[in-house]
Design a protein around this motif. Structure first.
Motif, PDB file in Angstrom:
ATOM      1  N   ALA A 198       7.880   4.915  -7.948  1.00  0.00           N
ATOM      2  CA  ALA A 198       7.060   4.719  -6.746  1.00  0.00           C
ATOM      3  C   ALA A 198       5.652   4.266  -7.111  1.00  0.00           C
ATOM      4  O   ALA A 198       5.081   3.380  -6.452  1.00  0.00           O
ATOM      5  CB  ALA A 198       7.003   6.017  -5.944  1.00  0.00           C
ATOM      6  N   ILE A 199       5.083   4.860  -8.158  1.00  0.00           N
ATOM      7  CA  ILE A 199       3.734   4.476  -8.597  1.00  0.00           C
ATOM      8  C   ILE A 199       3.726   3.036  -9.081  1.00  0.00           C
ATOM      9  O   ILE A 199       2.831   2.250  -8.733  1.00  0.00           O
ATOM     10  CB  ILE A 199       3.248   5.434  -9.700  1.00  0.00           C
ATOM     11  CG1 ILE A 199       3.031   6.842  -9.127  1.00  0.00           C
ATOM     12  CG2 ILE A 199       1.959   4.923 -10.329  1.00  0.00           C
ATOM     13  CD1 ILE A 199       2.831   7.910 -10.175  1.00  0.00           C
ATOM     14  N   ASP A 200       4.700   2.665  -9.885  1.00  0.00           N
ATOM     15  CA  ASP A 200       4.772   1.293 -10.417  1.00  0.00           C
ATOM     16  C   ASP A 200       4.953   0.278  -9.295  1.00  0.00           C
ATOM     17  O   ASP A 200       4.319  -0.793  -9.301  1.00  0.00           O
ATOM     18  CB  ASP A 200       5.923   1.176 -11.418  1.00  0.00           C
ATOM     19  CG  ASP A 200       5.659   1.931 -12.717  1.00  0.00           C
ATOM     20  OD1 ASP A 200       4.484   2.286 -12.959  1.00  0.00           O
ATOM     21  OD2 ASP A 200       6.623   2.182 -13.460  1.00  0.00           O
ATOM     22  N   GLU A 201       5.820   0.580  -8.337  1.00  0.00           N
ATOM     23  CA  GLU A 201       6.063  -0.350  -7.235  1.00  0.00           C
ATOM     24  C   GLU A 201       4.824  -0.504  -6.358  1.00  0.00           C
ATOM     25  O   GLU A 201       4.517  -1.617  -5.902  1.00  0.00           O
ATOM     26  CB  GLU A 201       7.256   0.128  -6.405  1.00  0.00           C
ATOM     27  CG  GLU A 201       8.587  -0.016  -7.118  1.00  0.00           C
ATOM     28  CD  GLU A 201       9.748   0.554  -6.331  1.00  0.00           C
ATOM     29  OE1 GLU A 201      10.899   0.313  -6.723  1.00  0.00           O
ATOM     30  OE2 GLU A 201       9.508   1.248  -5.319  1.00  0.00           O
ATOM     31  N   ALA A 202       4.100   0.596  -6.139  1.00  0.00           N
ATOM     32  CA  ALA A 202       2.879   0.518  -5.335  1.00  0.00           C
ATOM     33  C   ALA A 202       1.808  -0.281  -6.070  1.00  0.00           C
ATOM     34  O   ALA A 202       1.065  -1.065  -5.457  1.00  0.00           O
ATOM     35  CB  ALA A 202       2.376   1.918  -5.008  1.00  0.00           C
ATOM     36  N   ALA A 203       1.730  -0.109  -7.392  1.00  0.00           N
ATOM     37  CA  ALA A 203       0.730  -0.828  -8.190  1.00  0.00           C
ATOM     38  C   ALA A 203       0.985  -2.331  -8.184  1.00  0.00           C
ATOM     39  O   ALA A 203       0.048  -3.135  -8.284  1.00  0.00           O
ATOM     40  CB  ALA A 203       0.731  -0.310  -9.617  1.00  0.00           C
ATOM     41  N   ALA A 204       2.247  -2.721  -8.063  1.00  0.00           N
ATOM     42  CA  ALA A 204       2.607  -4.143  -8.062  1.00  0.00           C
ATOM     43  C   ALA A 204       2.375  -4.803  -6.708  1.00  0.00           C
ATOM     44  O   ALA A 204       2.416  -6.027  -6.592  1.00  0.00           O
ATOM     45  CB  ALA A 204       4.073  -4.310  -8.471  1.00  0.00           C
ATOM     46  N   GLU A 205       2.130  -4.001  -5.689  1.00  0.00           N
ATOM     47  CA  GLU A 205       1.906  -4.532  -4.345  1.00  0.00           C
ATOM     48  C   GLU A 205       0.481  -5.057  -4.242  1.00  0.00           C
ATOM     49  O   GLU A 205      -0.493  -4.319  -4.464  1.00  0.00           O
ATOM     50  CB  GLU A 205       2.146  -3.444  -3.296  1.00  0.00           C
ATOM     51  CG  GLU A 205       2.082  -3.918  -1.868  1.00  0.00           C
ATOM     52  CD  GLU A 205       3.361  -4.631  -1.428  1.00  0.00           C
ATOM     53  OE1 GLU A 205       3.365  -5.149  -0.310  1.00  0.00           O
ATOM     54  OE2 GLU A 205       4.342  -4.652  -2.192  1.00  0.00           O
ATOM     55  N   ILE A 206       0.330  -6.308  -3.917  1.00  0.00           N
ATOM     56  CA  ILE A 206      -0.996  -6.928  -3.883  1.00  0.00           C
ATOM     57  C   ILE A 206      -1.721  -6.586  -2.594  1.00  0.00           C
ATOM     58  O   ILE A 206      -2.904  -6.241  -2.591  1.00  0.00           O
ATOM     59  CB  ILE A 206      -0.876  -8.464  -4.026  1.00  0.00           C
ATOM     60  CG1 ILE A 206      -0.264  -8.804  -5.385  1.00  0.00           C
ATOM     61  CG2 ILE A 206      -2.242  -9.120  -3.853  1.00  0.00           C
ATOM     62  CD1 ILE A 206       0.030 -10.275  -5.565  1.00  0.00           C
ATOM     63  N   ASP A 207      -1.016  -6.668  -1.481  1.00  0.00           N
ATOM     64  CA  ASP A 207      -1.652  -6.559  -0.166  1.00  0.00           C
ATOM     65  C   ASP A 207      -1.532  -5.135   0.355  1.00  0.00           C
ATOM     66  O   ASP A 207      -0.456  -4.698   0.763  1.00  0.00           O
ATOM     67  CB  ASP A 207      -0.998  -7.538   0.814  1.00  0.00           C
ATOM     68  CG  ASP A 207      -1.691  -7.538   2.163  1.00  0.00           C
ATOM     69  OD1 ASP A 207      -2.860  -7.120   2.216  1.00  0.00           O
ATOM     70  OD2 ASP A 207      -1.064  -7.955   3.151  1.00  0.00           O
ATOM     71  N   VAL A 208      -2.646  -4.395   0.326  1.00  0.00           N
ATOM     72  CA  VAL A 208      -2.690  -3.050   0.890  1.00  0.00           C
ATOM     73  C   VAL A 208      -3.668  -3.062   2.058  1.00  0.00           C
ATOM     74  O   VAL A 208      -4.854  -3.334   1.858  1.00  0.00           O
ATOM     75  CB  VAL A 208      -3.144  -2.002  -0.148  1.00  0.00           C
ATOM     76  CG1 VAL A 208      -3.140  -0.610   0.470  1.00  0.00           C
ATOM     77  CG2 VAL A 208      -2.266  -2.050  -1.379  1.00  0.00           C
ATOM     78  N   PRO A 209      -3.206  -2.816   3.292  1.00  0.00           N
ATOM     79  CA  PRO A 209      -4.111  -2.823   4.445  1.00  0.00           C
ATOM     80  C   PRO A 209      -5.280  -1.874   4.237  1.00  0.00           C
ATOM     81  O   PRO A 209      -5.117  -0.771   3.692  1.00  0.00           O
ATOM     82  CB  PRO A 209      -3.209  -2.351   5.604  1.00  0.00           C
ATOM     83  CG  PRO A 209      -1.825  -2.682   5.155  1.00  0.00           C
ATOM     84  CD  PRO A 209      -1.819  -2.516   3.665  1.00  0.00           C
ATOM     85  N   ALA A 210      -6.459  -2.289   4.661  1.00  0.00           N
ATOM     86  CA  ALA A 210      -7.668  -1.495   4.442  1.00  0.00           C
ATOM     87  C   ALA A 210      -7.561  -0.109   5.074  1.00  0.00           C
ATOM     88  O   ALA A 210      -8.009   0.889   4.493  1.00  0.00           O
ATOM     89  CB  ALA A 210      -8.875  -2.239   5.001  1.00  0.00           C
ATOM     90  N   ASP A 211      -6.958  -0.030   6.265  1.00  0.00           N
ATOM     91  CA  ASP A 211      -6.860   1.258   6.942  1.00  0.00           C
ATOM     92  C   ASP A 211      -5.816   2.174   6.306  1.00  0.00           C
ATOM     93  O   ASP A 211      -5.694   3.340   6.678  1.00  0.00           O
ATOM     94  CB  ASP A 211      -6.555   1.063   8.431  1.00  0.00           C
ATOM     95  CG  ASP A 211      -5.244   0.321   8.666  1.00  0.00           C
ATOM     96  OD1 ASP A 211      -4.652  -0.178   7.679  1.00  0.00           O
ATOM     97  OD2 ASP A 211      -4.805   0.234   9.829  1.00  0.00           O
TER      98      ASP A 211
END
Length: 241
Positions: A198-211
């Protein structure tokens, strides 16, 4: 019969006054009469009030083994064990109340709202896990653990398809499922594997909404803390500094 607006308003007032049992009763009326909750705010209210009722009971139950060590007389230990059994029954009742709402109303009536269904399945897994924690019978423990894991697995299967890796709902689900694997299944290896993925997949996600960034970071920090602690048990160095 009170309107759903009145019931939710009363439930919110009770929660703000820290009358969590009252809030649960009002939400039970709402769900039983109207079949579902309408939005994320109402779902979060349900989660908060149940957590504030069951949480202190779970903490009290955990204190009993510590207290038992201070007693030398068998009679004193027996009294403490009786009190522990009383707390266990209270925990089980809270869990049964929550699980009835999930199984009878909330999950079947979640409809096309994927986030709601995942949320309720995660909570179902949690409250089955709490029951498993205090279960003394081997058969009961197995049944509760299997049911809890099935709920977590179903929720994660949906979340992996329909929610991004940075979704707070998805990350919170992984956090609680990994705790289940560690505490109930006693499988630190699988708990580490799930958390790290889960940590690795989240780290690979470029677009994280500001809110979403703050809540996402908070859950990821909890996952990292757990992973570092559990990694030591499986013979690995700390994964994150």
């Amino acid at each position: 019969m009170a309107s759903r607006e009145e019931l939710i308003f009363r439930a919110k007032i009770a929660e703000q006054c820290e009358r969590y049992e009252d809030s649960i009763e009002l939400l039970k009326q709402l769900i039983q009469n109207y079949g579902s909750l309408q939005d994320e705010n109402e779902r979060n209210l349900l989660s908060v009030v149940f957590k504030n009722v069951v949480g202190p009971k779970r903490q009290s139950w955990r204190e009993i083994p510590v207290i038992l060590q201070t007693f030398s007389k068998q009679e004193e230990q027996n009294i403490a064990k009786e009190y522990s059994a009383k707390i266990e029954k209270e925990i089980e009742q809270v869990c049964r109340d929550a699980l009835e709402l999930f199984d009878k109303y909330l999950i079947p009536n979640s409809g096309p709202d994927v986030g709601a269904k995942i949320f309720y399945l995660k909570m179902k897994g949690d409250y089955l896990r709490y029951q498993a924690e205090v279960s003394s019978g081997e058969n009961d423990l197995k049944e509760l653990a299997d049911s809890s894991e099935n709920a977590y697995k179903e929720a994660l299967q949906i979340a992996s398809i329909d929610l991004p890796p940075t979704s707070v709902i998805r990350l919170g689900l992984v956090l609680n499922y990994s705790v289940f694997l560690y505490e109930i299944r006693h499988d630190a290896g699988k708990a580490c594997e799930l958390a790290k993925q889960a940590i690795d997949e989240a780290a690979a996600e470029i677009d994280v909404p500001a809110d979403n960034f703050g809540d996402c970071s908070m859950v990821l920090d909890l996952l990292r803390d757990n992973l570092n602690l559990w990694a030591i048990e499986v013979g690995e160095d700390k994964v994150f500094g």
